[in-house]
Every structure is written in structure tokens, then in C-alpha cells.
Design a protein around this motif. Structure first.
Motif, PDB file in Angstrom:
ATOM      1  N   ILE A 153      56.406  34.334  62.087  1.00 11.47           N
ATOM      2  CA  ILE A 153      55.380  33.594  61.348  1.00 11.47           C
ATOM      3  C   ILE A 153      56.033  32.935  60.136  1.00 11.47           C
ATOM      4  O   ILE A 153      56.787  33.589  59.417  1.00 11.47           O
ATOM      5  N   ASN A 154      55.732  31.679  59.903  1.00 11.45           N
ATOM      6  CA  ASN A 154      56.174  30.980  58.695  1.00 11.45           C
ATOM      7  C   ASN A 154      54.948  30.571  57.897  1.00 11.45           C
ATOM      8  O   ASN A 154      54.092  29.845  58.403  1.00 11.45           O
ATOM      9  N   LEU A 155      54.872  31.029  56.658  1.00 11.25           N
ATOM     10  CA  LEU A 155      53.756  30.673  55.775  1.00 11.25           C
ATOM     11  C   LEU A 155      54.197  29.579  54.813  1.00 11.25           C
ATOM     12  O   LEU A 155      55.229  29.705  54.162  1.00 11.25           O
ATOM     13  N   LEU A 156      53.406  28.538  54.739  1.00 12.99           N
ATOM     14  CA  LEU A 156      53.679  27.417  53.847  1.00 12.99           C
ATOM     15  C   LEU A 156      52.443  27.140  52.996  1.00 12.99           C
ATOM     16  O   LEU A 156      51.368  26.878  53.539  1.00 12.99           O
ATOM     17  N   GLU A 157      52.587  27.260  51.691  1.00 14.58           N
ATOM     18  CA  GLU A 157      51.491  26.987  50.760  1.00 14.58           C
ATOM     19  C   GLU A 157      50.207  27.720  51.144  1.00 14.58           C
ATOM     20  O   GLU A 157      49.117  27.148  51.148  1.00 14.58           O
ATOM     21  N   SER A 158      50.344  28.995  51.479  1.00 10.11           N
ATOM     22  CA  SER A 158      49.215  29.831  51.894  1.00 10.11           C
ATOM     23  C   SER A 158      49.207  31.105  51.059  1.00 10.11           C
ATOM     24  O   SER A 158      50.166  31.872  51.094  1.00 10.11           O
ATOM     25  N   LYS A 159      48.130  31.348  50.355  1.00  7.73           N
ATOM     26  CA  LYS A 159      48.027  32.508  49.472  1.00  7.73           C
ATOM     27  C   LYS A 159      47.076  33.554  50.054  1.00  7.73           C
ATOM     28  O   LYS A 159      46.134  33.227  50.755  1.00  7.73           O
ATOM     29  N   LYS A 178      53.766  28.291  62.499  1.00  9.04           N
ATOM     30  CA  LYS A 178      53.674  27.921  61.105  1.00  9.04           C
ATOM     31  C   LYS A 178      52.209  27.884  60.696  1.00  9.04           C
ATOM     32  O   LYS A 178      51.353  27.429  61.433  1.00  9.04           O
ATOM     33  N   LEU A 179      51.984  28.363  59.487  1.00 13.33           N
ATOM     34  CA  LEU A 179      50.636  28.366  58.929  1.00 13.33           C
ATOM     35  C   LEU A 179      50.714  27.675  57.578  1.00 13.33           C
ATOM     36  O   LEU A 179      51.415  28.134  56.681  1.00 13.33           O
ATOM     37  N   ARG A 180      50.021  26.564  57.431  1.00 13.69           N
ATOM     38  CA  ARG A 180      50.089  25.766  56.205  1.00 13.69           C
ATOM     39  C   ARG A 180      48.691  25.634  55.591  1.00 13.69           C
ATOM     40  O   ARG A 180      47.711  25.444  56.284  1.00 13.69           O
ATOM     41  N   ASP A 181      48.650  25.733  54.260  1.00 14.10           N
ATOM     42  CA  ASP A 181      47.394  25.571  53.514  1.00 14.10           C
ATOM     43  C   ASP A 181      46.287  26.446  54.086  1.00 14.10           C
ATOM     44  O   ASP A 181      45.197  25.973  54.389  1.00 14.10           O
ATOM     45  N   ALA A 182      46.579  27.716  54.241  1.00 13.33           N
ATOM     46  CA  ALA A 182      45.627  28.629  54.879  1.00 13.33           C
ATOM     47  C   ALA A 182      45.337  29.823  53.980  1.00 13.33           C
ATOM     48  O   ALA A 182      45.507  30.980  54.378  1.00 13.33           O
ATOM     49  N   ASP A 183      44.890  29.565  52.769  1.00 11.95           N
ATOM     50  CA  ASP A 183      44.561  30.641  51.837  1.00 11.95           C
ATOM     51  C   ASP A 183      43.536  31.587  52.457  1.00 11.95           C
ATOM     52  O   ASP A 183      42.543  31.148  53.050  1.00 11.95           O
ATOM     53  N   GLY A 184      43.799  32.901  52.339  1.00 14.40           N
ATOM     54  CA  GLY A 184      42.864  33.907  52.820  1.00 14.40           C
ATOM     55  C   GLY A 184      42.869  34.119  54.328  1.00 14.40           C
ATOM     56  O   GLY A 184      42.016  34.825  54.848  1.00 14.40           O
ATOM     57  N   ALA A 185      43.827  33.558  55.035  1.00 12.83           N
ATOM     58  CA  ALA A 185      43.883  33.711  56.499  1.00 12.83           C
ATOM     59  C   ALA A 185      44.186  35.155  56.880  1.00 12.83           C
ATOM     60  O   ALA A 185      44.818  35.898  56.129  1.00 12.83           O
ATOM     61  N   THR A 205      55.491  29.545  47.263  1.00 15.50           N
ATOM     62  CA  THR A 205      54.102  29.497  46.796  1.00 15.50           C
ATOM     63  C   THR A 205      53.165  30.389  47.611  1.00 15.50           C
ATOM     64  O   THR A 205      52.018  30.572  47.235  1.00 15.50           O
ATOM     65  N   SER A 206      53.643  30.944  48.707  1.00 15.24           N
ATOM     66  CA  SER A 206      52.797  31.762  49.576  1.00 15.24           C
ATOM     67  C   SER A 206      52.859  33.229  49.181  1.00 15.24           C
ATOM     68  O   SER A 206      53.861  33.704  48.661  1.00 15.24           O
ATOM     69  N   THR A 207      51.768  33.949  49.476  1.00 18.89           N
ATOM     70  CA  THR A 207      51.721  35.393  49.275  1.00 18.89           C
ATOM     71  C   THR A 207      51.074  36.021  50.501  1.00 18.89           C
ATOM     72  O   THR A 207      50.181  35.439  51.107  1.00 18.89           O
ATOM     73  N   ALA A 208      51.545  37.214  50.846  1.00 21.37           N
ATOM     74  CA  ALA A 208      51.004  37.886  52.028  1.00 21.37           C
ATOM     75  C   ALA A 208      51.143  39.393  51.885  1.00 21.37           C
ATOM     76  O   ALA A 208      52.023  39.885  51.194  1.00 21.37           O
ATOM     77  N   THR A 252      52.534  42.614  66.881  1.00 22.20           N
ATOM     78  CA  THR A 252      53.783  43.047  67.503  1.00 22.20           C
ATOM     79  C   THR A 252      54.692  41.842  67.641  1.00 22.20           C
ATOM     80  O   THR A 252      54.254  40.788  68.105  1.00 22.20           O
ATOM     81  N   ALA A 253      55.928  42.001  67.228  1.00 24.59           N
ATOM     82  CA  ALA A 253      56.910  40.919  67.355  1.00 24.59           C
ATOM     83  C   ALA A 253      58.222  41.518  67.831  1.00 24.59           C
ATOM     84  O   ALA A 253      58.545  42.662  67.527  1.00 24.59           O
ATOM     85  N   GLY A 254      58.988  40.737  68.569  1.00 27.45           N
ATOM     86  CA  GLY A 254      60.254  41.221  69.085  1.00 27.45           C
ATOM     87  C   GLY A 254      61.439  40.832  68.233  1.00 27.45           C
ATOM     88  O   GLY A 254      62.575  41.022  68.620  1.00 27.45           O
ATOM     89  N   HIS A 255      61.183  40.270  67.055  1.00 26.55           N
ATOM     90  CA  HIS A 255      62.276  39.750  66.233  1.00 26.55           C
ATOM     91  C   HIS A 255      61.951  39.949  64.762  1.00 26.55           C
ATOM     92  O   HIS A 255      60.925  39.481  64.299  1.00 26.55           O
ATOM     93  N   PRO A 256      62.774  40.659  64.012  1.00 27.51           N
ATOM     94  CA  PRO A 256      62.540  40.754  62.568  1.00 27.51           C
ATOM     95  C   PRO A 256      63.100  39.541  61.859  1.00 27.51           C
ATOM     96  O   PRO A 256      64.003  38.909  62.386  1.00 27.51           O
ATOM     97  N   PRO A 257      62.663  39.160  60.683  1.00 32.99           N
ATOM     98  CA  PRO A 257      61.466  39.697  60.052  1.00 32.99           C
ATOM     99  C   PRO A 257      60.221  39.100  60.679  1.00 32.99           C
ATOM    100  O   PRO A 257      60.257  38.020  61.251  1.00 32.99           O
ATOM    101  N   ASN A 258      59.141  39.807  60.552  1.00 36.27           N
ATOM    102  CA  ASN A 258      57.889  39.359  61.152  1.00 36.27           C
ATOM    103  C   ASN A 258      57.381  38.072  60.509  1.00 36.27           C
ATOM    104  O   ASN A 258      56.911  37.183  61.181  1.00 36.27           O
ATOM    105  N   ALA A 259      57.478  37.961  59.182  1.00 35.18           N
ATOM    106  CA  ALA A 259      56.954  36.775  58.494  1.00 35.18           C
ATOM    107  C   ALA A 259      57.931  36.276  57.438  1.00 35.18           C
ATOM    108  O   ALA A 259      58.580  37.053  56.765  1.00 35.18           O
TER     109      ALA A 259
END
Length: 68
Positions: A31-37, A1-8, A57-60, A45-52
Motif C-alpha cells: 500500500i502506498n499512501l499519498l496525502e492521506s491522514k 496507491k491511495l491519494r487524498d483519502a483522509d480517514g480511509a 504528509t500521510s499518517t496511518a 495479509t500481504a506477502g511482502h514487507p513492509p505492508n504500507a
């Protein structure tokens, strides 16, 4: 999980997604994005879809990622 990580930037990683503690649950995403723009998810590389997964409120941008 990635929280409050704008521009990561999440780049060049290998994600191993395992089932839940009871063995019958599957993770929804590598990957789970929380409040991250404006997060860049690239060349992973991931073995499971979806990747993110992201909350409302998040954008990627995802590019060059592979499922294996």
C-alpha cells in the motif's frame, strides 16, 4: 496507491505484490499512501514487507496485519 483519502479504512484484504514489468524490480510496499491522514490499515495479509509506505504528509495506524 491511495491519494487524498483522509480517514480511509483498509481492512480484511489480501495483497499480492508482484515484481516489476522487467521481473527484476520489486514493489516497495503493498500500500502506498499519498496525502492521506488518519488511515486505518487493519487485519490485512500481504506477502511482502513492509505492508504500507507513506509520504511525509500521510499518517496511518497499522494493526493486526500479517505477512505470509
Amino acid at each position: 496507491k491511495l491519494r487524498d483519502a483522509d480517514g480511509a479504512i483498509i481492512r480484511n484484504n489480501r495483497f499480492i505484490v508482484q515484481s516489476g514489468s522487467f521481473g527484476d524490480q520489486k514493489a516497495e510496499a503493498a500500500i502506498n499512501l499519498l496525502e492521506s491522514k488518519n488511515v486505518l490499515i487493519e487485519n490485512n495479509t500481504a506477502g511482502h514487507p513492509p505492508n504500507a509506505a507513506q509520504d511525509e504528509t500521510s499518517t496511518a495506524v497499522e494493526r493486526g496485519n500479517q505477512l505470509k
